[in-house]
Design a protein around this motif. Structure first.
Motif, PDB file in Angstrom:
ATOM      1  N   GLY A  90       0.691  -1.162   0.068  1.00 22.66           N
ATOM      2  CA  GLY A  90      -0.064  -0.042  -0.011  1.00 22.66           C
ATOM      3  C   GLY A  90       0.998   1.298   0.003  1.00 22.66           C
ATOM      4  N   ALA A 124      -1.262  -7.407  -3.413  1.00 27.17           N
ATOM      5  CA  ALA A 124      -1.428  -6.092  -2.500  1.00 27.17           C
ATOM      6  C   ALA A 124      -1.032  -5.051  -3.568  1.00 27.17           C
ATOM      7  CB  ALA A 124      -0.200  -6.088  -1.580  1.00 27.17           C
ATOM      8  N   THR A 135      -3.666  -8.039   1.007  1.00 29.11           N
ATOM      9  CA  THR A 135      -4.553  -7.292  -0.015  1.00 29.11           C
ATOM     10  C   THR A 135      -5.336  -6.383   0.948  1.00 29.11           C
ATOM     11  OG1 THR A 135      -4.851  -9.448  -1.443  1.00 29.11           O
ATOM     12  CG2 THR A 135      -6.326  -7.488  -1.794  1.00 29.11           C
ATOM     13  N   ALA A 170      -2.839  -3.516   2.315  1.00 29.15           N
ATOM     14  CA  ALA A 170      -2.535  -2.863   1.287  1.00 29.15           C
ATOM     15  C   ALA A 170      -3.758  -1.718   0.802  1.00 29.15           C
ATOM     16  CB  ALA A 170      -2.073  -3.717   0.172  1.00 29.15           C
ATOM     17  N   THR A 171      -5.166  -2.185   0.822  1.00 26.47           N
ATOM     18  CA  THR A 171      -5.975  -1.548   0.286  1.00 26.47           C
ATOM     19  C   THR A 171      -6.247  -0.592   1.231  1.00 26.47           C
ATOM     20  OG1 THR A 171      -7.122  -3.372  -0.687  1.00 26.47           O
ATOM     21  CG2 THR A 171      -8.373  -1.482  -0.330  1.00 26.47           C
ATOM     22  N   ALA A 202      -3.870  -1.971  -4.117  1.00 21.07           N
ATOM     23  CA  ALA A 202      -3.629  -0.718  -3.590  1.00 21.07           C
ATOM     24  C   ALA A 202      -3.707   0.373  -4.906  1.00 21.07           C
ATOM     25  CB  ALA A 202      -2.284  -0.487  -3.040  1.00 21.07           C
ATOM     26  N   THR A 203      -3.256  -0.244  -6.127  1.00 22.17           N
ATOM     27  CA  THR A 203      -3.045   0.599  -7.378  1.00 22.17           C
ATOM     28  C   THR A 203      -4.779   0.911  -7.840  1.00 22.17           C
ATOM     29  OG1 THR A 203      -0.939  -0.336  -7.779  1.00 22.17           O
ATOM     30  CG2 THR A 203      -2.256   0.804  -9.709  1.00 22.17           C
ATOM     31  N   ASN A 239      -7.588   0.221  -6.123  1.00 25.69           N
ATOM     32  CA  ASN A 239      -8.679   0.366  -5.117  1.00 25.69           C
ATOM     33  C   ASN A 239      -9.519  -0.950  -5.311  1.00 25.69           C
ATOM     34  OD1 ASN A 239      -9.788   1.341  -2.664  1.00 25.69           O
ATOM     35  ND2 ASN A 239     -10.842   2.677  -3.585  1.00 25.69           N
ATOM     36  N   GLY A 256      -3.498   2.043   1.011  1.00 22.13           N
ATOM     37  CA  GLY A 256      -3.981   2.969  -0.045  1.00 22.13           C
ATOM     38  C   GLY A 256      -4.987   3.995  -0.076  1.00 22.13           C
ATOM     39  N   GLU A 257      -6.215   3.456   0.511  1.00 21.72           N
ATOM     40  CA  GLU A 257      -7.194   4.513   0.546  1.00 21.72           C
ATOM     41  C   GLU A 257      -6.941   5.454   1.728  1.00 21.72           C
ATOM     42  OE1 GLU A 257     -10.622   1.975   1.835  1.00 21.72           O
ATOM     43  OE2 GLU A 257     -11.009   1.396  -0.106  1.00 21.72           O
ATOM     44  N   TRP A 290       1.628   4.117  -3.044  1.00 22.03           N
ATOM     45  CA  TRP A 290       1.327   5.625  -2.896  1.00 22.03           C
ATOM     46  C   TRP A 290       2.807   6.288  -3.294  1.00 22.03           C
ATOM     47  CZ3 TRP A 290       4.165   8.023   1.208  1.00 22.03           C
ATOM     48  CH2 TRP A 290       3.932   9.314   1.467  1.00 22.03           C
TER      49      TRP A 290
END
Length: 561
Positions: A13, A155, A191, A194-195, A159-160, A162, A198-199, A17
């Motif tokens: 994640g 992951a 996963t 990472a999400t 993250a890339t 969403n 990412g969010e 970013w």
């Protein structure tokens, strides 16, 4: 493993970013002469302070990319995912740590300087390399290291885009060699982690954040509209073949050119620079630069309504992608595939609407179905593409059109060109990997299902010659197993000085654990006994030799043909 997956997910994640920030910095420096991190790839770059000098921006990027790849990590060249698959199937999940660093910088430079590639391939390779590095540092078994590699890739995808479900399914369809709770738990943890990161760092909005796409209620579509996705699927299948073959044709063409890596990549990116300048000079927008999300947003927002121009953009994106990857660039293929699918799908829908004005056409639906079909057909990950498109748009009504189009497109590609964009690269180097899932029947078999009773027990008298027999001969002395004689092994290799070695297992032991035990011991025969702790000949109930394993594999081949 769960703790390690948590760490891998967090890095995935944060890495997604940081990778976006690096792309933004390089893009702003190279295209806008500004040292800023903020960059919205969904918006067009509408300024060109360089004039004709913009042509040289991709060339400058090519010099840096070539130096990085040639000097530090040749694996960072291209779209990355085949290298991850190769590491899983042929190298026990081992990926050099330097790959993550080189891939992130090289791909950021390639995308930031206008190369027509995506950011998902690099982050997949980055996450996988980190997962592999963790596994190598802790010296965990290969099967666990492979799970961490898949977790890192999932992951990165999650993250890339969403798209947590898309990340998990991607690992299932393309990476995991064993799918069960033991492997899915770490992948899911990575996963989700990472999400979440990412969010927190990139926002909770979907990748394509348009109000018109946010439908939460299913709507019954016209059956004629549903049927129209059948011929559209055929068209997308042919387009995916062109996409797959074109990239490798371009690679071969550039490899055959005189010169070296620098001249080849720079020549390819010079052509990309000319195309970008021409597009900006005529239209005021680059359209095919970088990952191309801004043009996809135009299509989904119905700002591009000329079917001829959309088809032109589709062809132009194919050309710039072939030039970028074929000449030696570094980046993913998901984004170019989505661009091609969106523009070709919208062009198809608008053309049908022009020919048959009263036909119930939803142009945006065709664009979305085209995006999923291009990803699914070219990569072989049909379910991943379908799930991801739903997560990236929040549109529940696209599911059936997406499935129809993707399945048909993939069937056409598979029929005409059996290899996907990932497996073809490996096949070209002589590495064959499976495309699709197969039931793990080995896990459902135990030793009793395979063992043979074709053995004999005789007294071991070293003064007598080894008895000749078609059976495995167990030679015992004082009631204990002393030697084995395998009729498949030459007698000269079975002397008293170099006897055939074996391991002892129970009838109820699983086939997988038994094979692992035989591999670790470096033997090809297992003696099946009711009491493995004892070497008494009275407890022997069977043998497991290469002959039984061969027959078992031959029978299995019939199921998977």
């Amino acid at each position: 493993m769960c703790l390690l997956a948590l760490i891998v997910g967090a890095i995935g994640g944060i890495g997604a970013w940081a990778f976006r920030l690096l792309i933004g910095l390089l893009h702003n420096l190279l295209f806008l002469q500004e040292a800023q991190l903020a960059y919205d790839a969904n918006q067009h770059t509408s300024v060109n302070p360089w004039g004709m000098g913009i042509i040289l921006v991709p060339v400058a990027g090519a010099v840096v990319v070539t130096w990085l790849v040639k000097t530090f990590a040749p694996e960072a060249k291209g779209h990355g995912v085949p290298e991850v698959i190769d590491a899983i199937h042929y190298h026990g999940g081992t990926i050099r740590p330097v790959v993550a660093i080189v891939k992130s910088i090289a791909s950021a430079v390639c995308i930031g300087s206008g190369g027509s590639v995506g950011r998902e391939g690099p982050i997949i390779q980055i996450g996988s390399a980190f997962g592999s590095t963790v596994g190598q540092l802790l010296h965990i078994p290969a099967r666990q290291r492979i799970t961490l590699v898949a977790a890192g890739a999932a992951a990165g995808i999650a993250a890339t885009f969403n798209a947590p479900l898309g990340g998990i399914v991607f690992a299932i369809e393309l990476l995991l060699v064993s799918i069960n709770v033991r492997t899915l738990l770490p992948v899911s943890i990575a996963t989700v982690t990472a999400t979440y990161f990412g969010e927190a760092l990139l926002g909770t909005h979907p990748a394509f954040d348009l109000e018109v796409l946010r439908t939460t209620d299913f709507q019954l579509q016209s059956p004629w509209l549903m049927m129209s996705f059948i011929p559209f699927g055929l068209l997308m299948g042919l387009a995916s073949i062109l996409f797959v073959k074109g990239i490798y044709w371009a690679e071969d063409a550039f490899d055959a050119m005189p010169g070296n890596e620098y001249t080849r990549h720079c020549s390819g990116m010079l052509l990309v620079g000319i195309i970008l300048f021409a597009m900006f000079h005529v239209n005021g927008k680059y359209f095919v630069e970088g990952i191309g999300y801004s043009t996809i947003m135009d299509v989904l927002a119905s700002r591009l309504t000329d079917p001829g121009f959309l088809l032109f953009l589709c062809v132009l994106k194919l050309i710039t992608t072939f030039l970028t990857i074929g000449s030696g660039g570094s980046g993913g293929v998901f984004s170019p595939a989505m661009f091609v699918g969106a523009t070709l799908g919208a062009s198809f829908g608008l053309t049908v609407h022009m020919i048959v004005p009263g036909f119930p056409i939803d142009v945006v639906m065709f664009a979305l179905a085209g995006m999923a079909a291009m990803i699914g057909a070219s990569t072989g990950a049909i379910v991943t593409a379908s799930v991801m498109l739903n997560e990236m748009t929040d549109d529940v009504n696209i599911i059936m059109p997406v499935i129809i189009t993707s399945v048909i497109a993939c069937a056409v590609r598979k029929l005409i060109s059996p290899s996907s964009i990932y497996t073809l690269k490996l096949i070209r180097r002589g590495h064959i990997v499976p495309e699709g899932l197969q039931a793990a029947l080995d896990d459902a078999r135990n030793v009793a299902h395979l063992m043979s009773t074709n053995y004999q027990i005789v007294a071991d008298d070293e003064s007598d010659p080894i008895p000749s027999s078609t059976k495995v001969t167990i030679l015992g002395r004082d009631g204990e197993i002393k030697r084995l004689v395998d009729p498949l092994v030459p007698v000269v290799q079975q002397s008293a000085d170099t006897p055939v070695s074996w391991v002892m297992v129970r009838p109820g032991d699983s086939l997988v654990s038994t094979l692992r035990k035989m591999h670790l011991a470096g033997v090809s025969i297992a003696v099946v006994t009711s009491t493995p702790e004892s070497s008494s000949v009275d407890n022997v109930v069977g043998v497991l030799t290469p002959r039984e394993l061969h027959l078992y594999r031959t029978e299995l081949a019939e199921l998977f043909e």
